[in-house]
Scaffold this active site. Sequence first.
Site, PDB file in Angstrom:
ATOM      1  N   GLU A 281       0.805  -1.216   0.000  1.00  0.00           N
ATOM      2  CA  GLU A 281       0.000   0.000   0.000  1.00  0.00           C
ATOM      3  C   GLU A 281       0.842   1.272   0.000  1.00  0.00           C
ATOM      4  O   GLU A 281       0.444   2.284  -0.578  1.00  0.00           O
ATOM      5  CB  GLU A 281      -0.955  -0.003   1.199  1.00  0.00           C
TER       6      GLU A 281
ATOM      7  N   HIS B 261     -10.580  -4.697   9.221  1.00  0.00           N
ATOM      8  CA  HIS B 261     -11.098  -4.515   7.867  1.00  0.00           C
ATOM      9  C   HIS B 261     -12.396  -3.707   7.827  1.00  0.00           C
ATOM     10  O   HIS B 261     -13.037  -3.654   6.785  1.00  0.00           O
ATOM     11  CB  HIS B 261     -11.384  -5.885   7.218  1.00  0.00           C
TER      12      HIS B 261
END
Length: 822
Positions: free
Chosen positions: A531, A598
Amino acid sequence: MPKCQFIDPKEARKNGEIKFTPIPVNQYNRTIQEERKNFSDDDLKRIYHDMRLIREFEEMLNLIKTTGEYQEVKYNHPGPAHLSIGQEAAAVGMAYTLTVDDFIFGSHRSHGEILAKGLSAIHQLPDEHLMKIMKEFFEGSILKIVQQNHTGNVKSLARRFLVYGTLAEIFARETGFNRGLGGSMHAFFTPFGVYPNNAIVGGSADISVGAALYKKVNRKPGIVVANIGDASMACGPVWEGLSFASMDQFNELWEGDMKGGLPLIINIMNNQYGMGGQTCGETMGYGKAARIGAGINEDQMHAERVDGYNPLAVIDAYKRKKEILKEKKGPVLLEILTYRFSGHSPSDASSYRSKEEIEAWQEQDCVFSYAGSLTQAGVCPEQDIKDIDNDIISLMKEMLQLSIDESISPRMDMEANPDQIGNMIFSDESIDKMEDRKPDVLMPLADNPRVRQISRKERFAFDNTGKPFSKMKQYQLRDGIFEAIADRFYKDPTLIAYGEENRDWGGAFAVYRGLTEALPYHRLFNSPIAEGAIVGVAIGYAMCGGRVIPEIMYCDFLGRSGDEVFNQLPKWQAMSGNLIKMPVTLRVSVGSKYGAQHSQDWTSLVAHIPGLKVVFPATPYDAKGLMNSALQGTDPVIFFESQRIYDIGEQFHKEGVPEEYYEIPLGEPDIKKEGNDITILSVGATLYRALDAAKTLEEKHNFSAEVIDARSLVPFNYEKVIKSVQKTGRIIITGDANSRGSFLNDFASKITDLAFDYLDAPPVVVGSRNWITPAHELEDSFFPQPHWIIDAIHQKIVPLQGHEAKEKFDEATKIERNRKGI
C-alpha cells in the site's frame, strides 16, 4: 491474476537451486591519462569546478550555521542544513551524463545533487534555452536579481541563477526556487530535471518509481534516478518501491513498446552512516548495499558498487547503466561509496565516530585528490585550480549577500497576505486531460460489454408506482463510479489505475469489471500488495504530469501507506510553491462485516491533514458526479466508497443518473429529505440509517427531520447546513467513524460557532463506539443505528413522547466511558 499465466505444479515442485552471479565492487581502474581520450581537458576541469562549487556551498552553510559568518558576511540561519561535505564526487559523477529529460529525486541531504544536476544542465543546454527557462520561471523574478552586476556569458548567469535560487530557498525567501516553502530538505527545480528532495528517509524511493512509470507509460525520454542513503535501505517505502519497480508483468504481460523494465536507477549514496548509526557493522546486515540487488529479481538489478570518491568511476558506471536502461532491462541498483566529513547536521559533533576515521577519509578527499590528479596528469596547472577556487568563493559570497538582503530577497509577507500559504495548498484547476493526444484503448467505449449491460439498467431505483426495481436491474453506486472512470480513460491519455486485484478480477468490489477488456495492461494493472508503494508511485506519476487512480482495498490499510498519505501526497503542491500539481484520486473502500482490521472508517484521519480533499458519496448520482469532479481536478482527493452500498440504486435523483457527463462540485452538501424540526447531517453510508430514523420520527412522533448528506468533508460549504439549522434550531451529526477524535466533532464545533444564535440545543454527535470493530453479528452494537439517532434526540435535544431509549447519551454515561477511554 492473469489467466494466461499457467502455474505448472510440475515445474514449481522441481528440485534445484537459485544461482547468483558476482556483483562488481569498485572495479573501475583507469587513470586520468587513460581517460583523456574520453574527456576533453575542459571536461575534466569542469568536473573539478562542479565538485569545488558544491564543496564551497556546503562549507559556506556550515560556517553560517556554526559561526554565523562566511567571508565576513554575517547571517543567522535557524533552519536545517544537512550537509554532504565529502560526497561531491558522487553527486557530480551521478549528474554528469544526465540531461534535463533525466529526473533526479533526493533526500534531506541533497544540496550537492541539486547543484550537480543543475550545473550539468547548464553545460548541456543551449544559451537560448537557458534564457527561456530563467525568463519564464516566476516571471523572471530570480533572473532580475542575479543579472545585477553580472558581466559574463549566459552560462555564468545561469550558474548564478542556480546557486542563488537554491540558497534563497534554503533561507526561506520568496525568491527561492519554491518560494521558500520547500527549504533545505525539499528544494528542487524541475526545469533542470531536479525533482523533489525528501525529508523523510527513503521517501523518494517509491515516488521515483512513479516518475519512471510516468516516463514509460507516456513514452517520455530520459531516465529517473532516486538518490537515497544507505540507512534508507531499512525503510518500507524503499523495499515496496523496489518490489513495484521490479514487477515481472513489465516483461511478461505488457505488450508492444511497453514491454520491458522501468527506466530507473536506485542510487544509494552510501556515506556509511544513518544519523549516528553505522550502517555497515551496526544497523544493517548486508555489508555492501549492492548485495540487496540479488534479492530483488533474476537480473540482480544489475547491481554494482562503485567508488564514489572518484567522479570518473561514477560517470563510467552511469554510462554503462544508462545503456542497460535503453535496452529496457531496468531497474538498476547502484551503490556509490562515499563519506560525509560533517555530522548529520551542523549540530552533530560526530561523537559516534573516531577522529582517526574522519582524518583517514579526509586524507583521500575526493575534491583535492582529483585536483591533484589533474595537475599531475598535465590537464591544467595549479594556477588554474586556484583561479577556479577564487571564482567560486567570489560567486558564493555575492550570492549569499543577495539571498539575505531583505530588500532583494524578502520572505513571504504574511501580514499583508495572511492566506498566502493557504492559497497554495490546492490548485483547484479543471483540466480534461493532462496531455493532448489519443488515449491507448482496446475498443470503442460503446462496444464494451459492461457499458452495454449498464445501458440496460434502470437509472432510478423505483418505477412509476414507487415500487423498487430488482437489484439486478438497478443502476448501482459501483456503476456510477465505473462510468466516470471509464469516461476519463477515454479522455485523458495519461490516466492509469492500479491496486490489488484491479485488472482481471475487476477490483475486489467489481467497480473495474469491464475495464480489462477496454484497456491495455499499461493503463490498468495489478500492483504488489504494497500500500505504501501504491500511493507513493501515484505521487511520482502525478508530479511528473500524469493523472492516476490508485486504490486501497480496505480503509484500514491506509495505515500501511501512512507516510505517503500523510507526509507526501498532501504536501508537494504547497512545498513546490504551487508549481507541481497532484492529480491523484485515491480510491478507498470502507468495509464492514470483517472485524477490527477490515471495517474501520478512517475519514477523520485524512480530513485532519491539510492538502487532501476528502469525499464520501452515498448515492449513485453523487458517486458519478463527484468522481467526475475529482478526475477533472489537479488536487489529491481521497475518495471513500462504502462496501455496504456498492449495490444500492439511485433513490433521490428522480430523473435518474444521467448517461452524459456531469460534475458535482466537491464540498457541497445535499439535502436528501426536507424537514422542519431537526437537521440530521450524515457522512457516507450512514445516510440510509439517518433516513430510516427520519421515517420513524415522522411516523411515530410527528417530528420532521431534514436529512443532509455531507458528500464531502474537505472542502465543505456550511451555508446549506446553517440555513437548515436556522429553520429547525436543532442538529444531529452522524457517521460511522469512531466518536472520539472524529471529524463529526469538527462539524459540531463549526456549526456551533457559525449557527449559535439559531440553535435551541447544542449539536449532538452520533458516531461509532470507541471500540475495535466487532464481527458482523455484533456490528449493530458498534455502528450508529436508526434508533441511536432517535435516542440521542430524545435524551439530548427534545423529549419524544412515548419513546424509550436503548442507547445511552446522558452525561453520566459519557463521563464514565471517557474515564475508561472507551
